[in-house]
Write an enzyme that holds these catalytic residues in place. Structure first.
Site, PDB file in Angstrom:
ATOM      1  N   ARG B  33       0.806  -1.219   0.000  1.00 39.62           N
ATOM      2  CA  ARG B  33       0.000   0.000   0.000  1.00 39.62           C
ATOM      3  C   ARG B  33       0.843   1.276   0.000  1.00 39.62           C
ATOM      4  O   ARG B  33       1.772   1.414   0.779  1.00 39.62           O
ATOM      5  CB  ARG B  33      -0.873   0.056   1.254  1.00 39.62           C
ATOM      6  CG  ARG B  33      -2.141  -0.717   1.157  1.00 39.62           C
ATOM      7  CD  ARG B  33      -2.959  -0.489   2.382  1.00 39.62           C
ATOM      8  NE  ARG B  33      -2.218  -0.823   3.596  1.00 39.62           N
ATOM      9  CZ  ARG B  33      -2.613  -0.469   4.815  1.00 39.62           C
ATOM     10  NH1 ARG B  33      -3.691   0.249   4.975  1.00 39.62           N
ATOM     11  NH2 ARG B  33      -1.913  -0.845   5.863  1.00 39.62           N
ATOM     12  N   GLY B 170      -4.463   4.596  11.449  1.00 37.16           N
ATOM     13  CA  GLY B 170      -4.404   3.494  10.488  1.00 37.16           C
ATOM     14  C   GLY B 170      -4.791   3.860   9.066  1.00 37.16           C
ATOM     15  O   GLY B 170      -4.788   3.000   8.183  1.00 37.16           O
ATOM     16  N   HIS B 177     -12.820   8.441   3.759  1.00 32.89           N
ATOM     17  CA  HIS B 177     -13.328   7.142   3.312  1.00 32.89           C
ATOM     18  C   HIS B 177     -13.510   6.213   4.501  1.00 32.89           C
ATOM     19  O   HIS B 177     -12.973   6.454   5.589  1.00 32.89           O
ATOM     20  CB  HIS B 177     -12.374   6.501   2.296  1.00 32.89           C
ATOM     21  CG  HIS B 177     -11.079   6.028   2.896  1.00 32.89           C
ATOM     22  ND1 HIS B 177     -10.070   6.901   3.262  1.00 32.89           N
ATOM     23  CD2 HIS B 177     -10.627   4.785   3.199  1.00 32.89           C
ATOM     24  CE1 HIS B 177      -9.054   6.205   3.764  1.00 32.89           C
ATOM     25  NE2 HIS B 177      -9.373   4.918   3.751  1.00 32.89           N
TER      26      HIS B 177
END
Lengths: 345, 345
Positions: B33, B170, B177
């Site tokens: 990511r 996190g 979102h």
């Protein structure tokens, strides 16, 4: 935040949440802790500046009362002291009676317990992994001795030994230390572990940790211990050091094997530091509840768990209790196994 | 870290640790990511710079496939898309068979599941708490609709809805979102919650969350919901929004009450932001497993849990599962109750 000043006069309390199904410690004193970390990075603290560190030799008067020191003279190598900001209080009189509180039918008990600090070295700049195996063995023996002392207090059910290294791993002081928190309840992760180990035993007739042998998960081994990445490691590069022989309680383990354990712990910390760029970390001794006898625990096996702090928990982990680990344990074990370091004496 | 590149070709897997007694997701894709946070502080990201943000309107082609949008035209107000770096894979063929693996007698299953993202707003700089109650209601309706779709897949046992706001909570993307992770297992915290609620019901004959009435713990209330600091809050200033009427599954809750819930959620987020200096936070919808019917769950009651990230977990929490909260819930509730903010429409 005005609430903290309102809290300062209150005593600690344990409350059981019937929904989350776990105990929480409410401890106003913890909000008052100072920190000697300038930022959240352990590298940014000044390891040479010990003028204001109460854990340094010569500054003993700035600490909460001492429980014992080793050796017992002014040139100590380690000290066990009370935590100046204890999560639980050793001074709450009377037994831990349950009470209904707040108009909600939930349980609360007085926050009785012991919260101690083990100062692992007299010198500010020396971290645990820099110490010799025999001195790390002394630290492990200090845990054992202190748990044995606490075990005589009937209302204490479990002692959690833990170390926070680095501010982001929860440490508020940079001087190398670890802690013991003795609780009047059995915490939820310990109950869950016991249920898991017991279920495994009922199914297989064997202890889950006596069984561990998988070569792919092995990092290293010594005469009486093995170190592995567990098959379903919760955290990336999590390591467990497990005694080979069945043993339910850390504090009943042989004194004469603590130096060997210290050597393997040192090796794991150095491998982790080298391969993962000196991360903040925690270690915990995962042992058995105090009031249960060793002879009744054919399924429970203590171990030392080391967790580098590489990723934080988010809402998914907080909500579900399920963790996402991006590194398969067999890959992590390979990375850690293949660092070549001498076993230090 | 060489292990990550070794991992990239592997499929996700769920493994059950017989010792810790919980499932862990192994997901090599998660290591890849990217993050658009420059530092761990959400304030340091540049909320105006949307040129490279795949979640912004106009950049839809940079995202993983869309599941649905509201409304269904180019001027969308929210989109539900697949996560480009899913923790679990929707493409693993066949059923989730258990297998013995690695020479250790532990369970592993294929990492089948759904991991979706809800883009809450087309505009990069608009956070959820800036939105109007009716638009927050649309986000909640999107959760409900997506869970209803997933509920038809028999092997999915639980859907965790969660939001991470701020890098230290996190989040890897600063564009507002939230996420849904649909699991082929019931995670440990959900099992523990169900046991707790069921035990309470057996003892009292009542649902633990229908019962909550304590004035001291109340933050606010609306026609169909109350918001409280729970009696044994795990985290300081943790908040729960609870529907007054008994309801076990969020995704079976009335559509026409979602705007009201959105209004109360907005109010809680604004109170938290004002009183606690805009902290990173998480929220989670704590609901019931999918394959259990509402009529069988007289003890299970869903709620929305909001947790500001004010303190990290250390070795004690990690080892014991027991948390130390420095703020008594009744004090936290007072601080949050006494902020005066209008209920926004």
């Amino acid at each position: 935040m005005s609430s903290q000043s309102q809290n300062t006069g209150r005593r600690p309390e344990l409350r059981h949440d019937p929904v989350a199904n776990r105990w929480v410690i409410f401890s106003p004193a913890r909000a008052k802790r100072p920190t000697d970390f300038k930022s959240k990075s352990p590298q940014n603290s000044n390891p040479g500046d010990n003028s204001s560190c109460p854990f340094c030799i010569g500054n003993e008067h700035e600490c909460a009362p001492e429980i014992f020191r080793v050796p017992s003279d002014p040139n100590w190598k380690l000290r066990v002291i009370e935590n100046l900001y204890p999560a639980l209080s050793r001074n709450i009189e009377g037994p831990c009676e349950e009470k209904e509180d707040m108009g909600v039918p939930a349980r609360a008990i007085a926050g009785f317990g012991f919260h101690d600090v083990v100062i692992e070295n007299p010198v500010h700049s020396v971290h645990l992994c820099d110490m010799e195996a025999r001195d790390i063995g002394q630290v492990l023996l200090a845990y054992k001795k202190r748990i044995q002392q606490i075990a005589s207090v009937e209302s204490i059910k479990y002692v959690q030994v833990f170390k926070n290294h680095g501010a982001s791993a929860g440490a508020s002081m940079s001087h190398s230390h670890s802690q013991l928190l003795a609780l009047p309840i059995i915490p939820s992760a310990v109950s869950a572990r016991f249920e898991g180990m017991n279920e495994y035993f009922k199914k297989t007739g064997k202890c889950s940790l006596c069984e561990v042998q998988a070569k792919e998960l092995l990092i290293d081994e010594s005469t009486h211990f093995i170190s592995i990445v567990p098959f379903a490691a919760t955290y990336p590069f999590e390591m467990w050091i497990i005694p080979r022989a069945h043993s339910s309680h850390f504090h009943e383990f042989d004194c004469d094997k603590m130096v060997e354990l210290g050597g393997l712990l040192k090796l794991m910390l150095r491998k982790m530091s080298l391969q993962l760029n000196n991360p903040p970390f925690n270690f915990m001794i995962q042992t058995s509840p105090l009031q249960v006898k060793e002879s009744e625990l054919s399924y429970a096996h203590w171990f030392l768990q080391i967790v580098p702090q590489l990723s934080g928990a988010g809402g998914f982990e907080m909500g579900s209790g399920c963790y996402i680990n991006p590194v398969f344990p067999e890959d992590a074990a390979k990375v850690l196994r293949e660092v070549n370091l001498p076993v230090a004496g």
